[in-house]
Motif scaffolding. Structure first.
Motif, short mmCIF file in Angstrom:
data_model
loop_
_atom_site.label_atom_id
_atom_site.label_comp_id
_atom_site.label_asym_id
_atom_site.label_seq_id
_atom_site.Cartn_x
_atom_site.Cartn_y
_atom_site.Cartn_z
N LYS A 142 13.17 -0.93 -0.87
CA LYS A 142 11.78 -1.36 -0.98
C LYS A 142 11.23 -0.80 -2.29
O LYS A 142 11.60 0.30 -2.70
CB LYS A 142 10.97 -0.82 0.20
CG LYS A 142 11.33 -1.45 1.53
CD LYS A 142 10.42 -0.92 2.62
CE LYS A 142 10.73 -1.55 3.95
NZ LYS A 142 10.48 -2.97 4.00
N PRO A 143 10.34 -1.54 -2.95
CA PRO A 143 9.77 -1.02 -4.20
C PRO A 143 9.13 0.36 -4.02
O PRO A 143 9.27 1.23 -4.88
CB PRO A 143 8.73 -2.07 -4.58
CG PRO A 143 9.21 -3.33 -3.92
CD PRO A 143 9.87 -2.90 -2.66
N THR A 144 8.46 0.57 -2.91
CA THR A 144 7.82 1.88 -2.68
C THR A 144 8.85 2.99 -2.54
O THR A 144 8.59 4.13 -2.92
CB THR A 144 6.94 1.85 -1.42
OG1 THR A 144 7.72 1.37 -0.31
CG2 THR A 144 5.72 0.97 -1.62
N PHE A 145 10.04 2.66 -2.03
CA PHE A 145 11.10 3.67 -1.86
C PHE A 145 11.61 4.15 -3.20
O PHE A 145 11.66 5.35 -3.47
CB PHE A 145 12.25 3.10 -1.02
CG PHE A 145 13.41 4.05 -0.88
CD1 PHE A 145 13.37 5.08 0.03
CD2 PHE A 145 14.53 3.91 -1.68
CE1 PHE A 145 14.43 5.97 0.15
CE2 PHE A 145 15.59 4.79 -1.58
CZ PHE A 145 15.54 5.82 -0.65
N SER A 195 -0.55 5.16 -5.40
CA SER A 195 -1.66 5.17 -4.45
C SER A 195 -2.27 3.77 -4.36
O SER A 195 -1.92 2.87 -5.13
CB SER A 195 -2.72 6.18 -4.89
OG SER A 195 -3.34 5.74 -6.08
N LYS A 196 -3.20 3.60 -3.44
CA LYS A 196 -3.83 2.29 -3.24
C LYS A 196 -4.56 1.80 -4.49
O LYS A 196 -4.72 0.60 -4.69
CB LYS A 196 -4.81 2.35 -2.07
CG LYS A 196 -4.14 2.49 -0.74
CD LYS A 196 -5.17 2.49 0.38
CE LYS A 196 -4.46 2.64 1.71
NZ LYS A 196 -5.40 2.60 2.83
N ASN A 197 -4.99 2.72 -5.33
CA ASN A 197 -5.73 2.35 -6.53
C ASN A 197 -4.84 1.95 -7.70
O ASN A 197 -5.32 1.48 -8.72
CB ASN A 197 -6.64 3.50 -6.98
CG ASN A 197 -7.69 3.83 -5.93
OD1 ASN A 197 -8.11 2.95 -5.19
ND2 ASN A 197 -8.08 5.08 -5.85
N VAL A 198 -3.52 2.15 -7.57
CA VAL A 198 -2.59 1.83 -8.65
C VAL A 198 -2.14 0.38 -8.50
O VAL A 198 -1.52 0.00 -7.51
CB VAL A 198 -1.38 2.79 -8.64
CG1 VAL A 198 -0.40 2.42 -9.74
CG2 VAL A 198 -1.84 4.23 -8.78
N LYS A 199 -2.45 -0.42 -9.49
CA LYS A 199 -2.13 -1.86 -9.46
C LYS A 199 -0.76 -2.12 -10.07
O LYS A 199 -0.16 -1.26 -10.72
CB LYS A 199 -3.20 -2.65 -10.23
CG LYS A 199 -4.61 -2.41 -9.73
CD LYS A 199 -4.79 -2.93 -8.32
CE LYS A 199 -6.21 -2.72 -7.84
NZ LYS A 199 -6.35 -2.48 -6.45
N ARG A 200 -0.28 -3.33 -9.87
CA ARG A 200 1.06 -3.73 -10.32
C ARG A 200 1.31 -3.45 -11.81
O ARG A 200 2.36 -2.91 -12.16
CB ARG A 200 1.28 -5.21 -9.99
CG ARG A 200 2.71 -5.67 -10.17
CD ARG A 200 2.88 -7.08 -9.58
NE ARG A 200 4.27 -7.42 -9.52
CZ ARG A 200 4.93 -8.07 -10.48
NH1 ARG A 200 4.28 -8.42 -11.58
NH2 ARG A 200 6.20 -8.36 -10.35
N PRO A 201 0.39 -3.80 -12.71
CA PRO A 201 0.64 -3.51 -14.13
C PRO A 201 0.86 -2.02 -14.41
O PRO A 201 1.68 -1.66 -15.25
CB PRO A 201 -0.62 -4.02 -14.84
CG PRO A 201 -1.18 -5.06 -13.93
CD PRO A 201 -0.86 -4.58 -12.53
N GLU A 202 0.14 -1.17 -13.70
CA GLU A 202 0.31 0.27 -13.87
C GLU A 202 1.68 0.73 -13.36
O GLU A 202 2.30 1.61 -13.95
CB GLU A 202 -0.80 1.02 -13.13
CG GLU A 202 -2.19 0.78 -13.70
CD GLU A 202 -3.28 1.35 -12.80
OE1 GLU A 202 -3.40 2.59 -12.74
OE2 GLU A 202 -3.98 0.54 -12.17
N LEU A 203 2.14 0.13 -12.26
CA LEU A 203 3.47 0.46 -11.73
C LEU A 203 4.55 0.05 -12.72
O LEU A 203 5.51 0.78 -12.95
CB LEU A 203 3.69 -0.21 -10.38
CG LEU A 203 2.80 0.29 -9.24
CD1 LEU A 203 2.92 -0.64 -8.03
CD2 LEU A 203 3.15 1.72 -8.86
#
Length: 175
Positions: free
Chosen positions: A116-119, A129-137
């Motif tokens: 999973k991406p989160t893993f 965190s919930k505030n971190v959007k896809r571009p930041e990841l």
């Protein structure tokens, strides 16, 4: 948490190194990274953005990923699980590509894991965190690859390399 895996003999105490491919698969642009003895030895991108027909593009992506797995003569494949990002039809398309990768592995007796991406991001200590959007990841992956390898690469390649790095960390945990 990993979604699924098939690994009947790897990670036992006698196996010290393996050659594996890490894949960030998509329908238009997929990143692939090959590691041997826990070292990045090759990376490649499959870019099919110019192919407008979705089915044709999916079939070509499946063929190219299959060929990379087979031609690389890897012992293991690790790739990202699908997740709903834009719409259900895209999710279905990605699930079909994922199924094709699993089929390649099963039919060729290649062990695999689906992360999973989160893993994998958690394994590498990414802020998600919930505030971190896809571009930041995506930027965190690019920064990770730049800091570790000094490479400025496209986000799809960076994600593939990061998936491979997470696999290395996970395999060391099992020693």
């Amino acid at each position: 948490m990993r979604l699924t895996e098939y690994r009947p003999y790897f990670f036992d105490k006698e196996v010290k190194s393996i050659k594996f491919i890490a894949i960030d698969q998509a329908s238009a642009v997929s990143g692939l990274a090959i590691f041997e003895d826990d070292k990045l030895i090759q990376y490649n991108i499959i870019e099919l953005k110019k192919m407008k027909d979705t089915n044709e593009r999916m079939h070509e992506m499946i063929k190219r990923i299959h060929n990379m797995i087979i031609e690389s003569d890897v012992d293991y494949v690790v790739f990202e699980d699908v997740s709903l990002q834009t719409n259900v039809s895209t999710l279905i398309l990605l699930a079909q590509i994922q199924g094709a990768i699993i089929n390649t592995c099963v039919m060729n007796n290649i062990c695999y894991s689906v992360y999973k991406p989160t893993f994998w991001r958690h394994k590498l200590g990414f802020n998600q965190s919930k505030n971190v959007k896809r571009p930041e990841l995506k930027q965190q992956a690019k920064d990770y690859v730049y800091n570790k390898y000094g490479l400025k690469l496209k986000e799809d390649l960076c994600d593939a390399i990061c998936i491979g790095e997470a696999f290395i960390l996970e395999s060391k945990k099992e020693d």
